[in-house]
Design a protein around this motif. Structure first.
Motif, mmCIF file in Angstrom:
data_model
loop_
_atom_site.group_PDB
_atom_site.id
_atom_site.type_symbol
_atom_site.label_atom_id
_atom_site.label_comp_id
_atom_site.label_asym_id
_atom_site.label_seq_id
_atom_site.Cartn_x
_atom_site.Cartn_y
_atom_site.Cartn_z
ATOM 1 N N GLU A 52 -11.698 11.386 3.313
ATOM 2 C CA GLU A 52 -10.890 11.858 2.171
ATOM 3 C C GLU A 52 -11.697 12.745 1.223
ATOM 4 O O GLU A 52 -11.124 13.557 0.511
ATOM 5 N N HIS A 56 -10.868 6.615 5.013
ATOM 6 C CA HIS A 56 -12.276 6.278 4.747
ATOM 7 C C HIS A 56 -13.147 6.322 6.006
ATOM 8 O O HIS A 56 -14.300 5.887 5.983
ATOM 9 N N ASN A 105 0.849 -1.206 0.000
ATOM 10 C CA ASN A 105 0.000 0.000 0.000
ATOM 11 C C ASN A 105 0.891 1.265 0.000
ATOM 12 O O ASN A 105 1.935 1.294 0.638
ATOM 13 N N ASP A 106 0.438 2.314 -0.689
ATOM 14 C CA ASP A 106 1.284 3.510 -0.844
ATOM 15 C C ASP A 106 1.562 4.227 0.485
ATOM 16 O O ASP A 106 2.693 4.651 0.756
ATOM 17 N N GLU A 151 -6.163 2.332 6.355
ATOM 18 C CA GLU A 151 -7.243 2.967 5.578
ATOM 19 C C GLU A 151 -8.057 4.009 6.362
ATOM 20 O O GLU A 151 -9.289 4.054 6.274
HETATM 21 C C1 BGC Z 1 -6.944 4.377 -0.595
HETATM 22 C C2 BGC Z 1 -5.720 4.019 0.203
HETATM 23 C C3 BGC Z 1 -4.553 4.894 -0.199
HETATM 24 C C4 BGC Z 1 -4.946 6.355 -0.135
HETATM 25 C C5 BGC Z 1 -3.829 7.266 -0.609
HETATM 26 C C6 BGC Z 1 -7.226 5.858 -0.468
HETATM 27 O O1 BGC Z 1 -8.331 6.208 -1.221
HETATM 28 O O2 BGC Z 1 -8.069 3.659 -0.138
HETATM 29 O O3 BGC Z 1 -5.388 2.659 0.019
HETATM 30 O O4 BGC Z 1 -3.482 4.641 0.668
HETATM 31 O O5 BGC Z 1 -6.085 6.595 -0.920
HETATM 32 O O6 BGC Z 1 -3.471 7.016 -1.925
#
Ligand code: BGC
Length: 248
Positions: A167, A158, A109-110, A155
């Motif tokens: 987000e 969210h 994951n980033d 996560e």
């Molecule tokens: C994703 C994450 C990700 C983040 C930043 C979110 O919408 O669900 O997995 O780390 O965006 O890119």
């Protein structure tokens, strides 16, 4: 640990990569970037990653490669898709990247990659207790690090805040789309980080993502009980963390 590895960071708006010195956590090459293809379809993203990868020629054939991606990653499969095509959900993505790049890769994951970057070389290094890194970009990503250990796939972008996904309320992309001033955006961030404080009682917040270079414009506007700092590796934290994980 080998010295040089390639890190590739796939984001909602750009795919970025560089060669990383994994002993120091520095970039050894220029940072290359290609726009993320519209729609974020798997085939298009794979093609773009191959194109980016080919810019790093002249490296040894067995150079380690880490790829970080904006989704929940479990056992090499992408299990969510918030800002990319829904076709990623349930894909054996790690295997697909390995086939296209013709080598083993490390897939993560980033935001977790950024967390590892900060833990190994940056602002989370040597910190006890709970560090919560959030990346503010197209979406909000999160990495939880407790006493030096990453708890993956948190996560926290969210979470629901006042009936809205965090987000969609407070990502950096929302600031741009709605043309919010730093003050207006900081009010939304205040609400978000207060909520994280209530849930997690962290010891340190780190702010990553491209906007972390402007931390001086919004971090002083936040009033929190928790120490809050910009990520030291700024927007390269994902590249550096992914490369470092690949190197071992
Ligand atoms: C994703 C994450 C990700 C983040 C930043 C979110 O919408 O669900 O997995 O780390 O965006 O890119």
């Amino acid at each position: 640990m080998t010295d040089a590895a390639i890190g590739i960071d796939i984001g909602g708006s750009g795919i970025k990569g560089a060669v990383v010195d994994c002993r120091k956590g520095d970039l050894l090459s220029d940072r290359e970037r290609i726009d993320t293809p519209q729609g974020g379809e798997p085939e298009d993203i794979l093609d773009t990653v191959v194109e980016l990868f080919e810019r790093f020629d002249g490296l040894e054939d067995d150079v380690a490669v880490g790829v970080c991606f904006p989704a929940i990653i479990r056992n090499g499969c992408t299990m969510s898709a918030a800002n990319i095509s829904k076709k990623w959900i349930g894909l054996e993505a790690e295997k697909l990247f390995e086939q296209r790049l013709k080598r083993d890769i490390h897939f993560v994951n980033d935001a977790d990659a950024a967390g590892i970057g900060e833990l190994r070389y940056g602002a989370a290094s040597g910190r006890d207790g709970l560090t919560v890194l959030t990346t503010l970009g197209t979406g909000i990503g999160s990495a939880l690090i407790y006493n030096g250990v990453l708890i993956p796939n948190s996560e926290l972008g969210h979470l629901e805040i006042d009936g809205k996904e965090a987000e969609k309320l407070a990502a950096a992309s929302v600031k741009d789309e709605k043309d919010l001033s730093w003050k207006e955006w900081a009010e939304r961030l205040q609400r978000y980080y207060e909520h994280l404080e209530l849930l997690l009682s962290p010891d340190l917040f780190l702010i990553g993502g491209g906007v972390s270079k402007d931390a001086g414009d919004f971090l002083p506007l936040l009033e929190l009980q928790t120490e809050i700092l910009p990520a030291m590796l700024k927007n390269n934290a994902g590249i550096i963390g992914a490369a470092s994980l690949a190197a071992g």
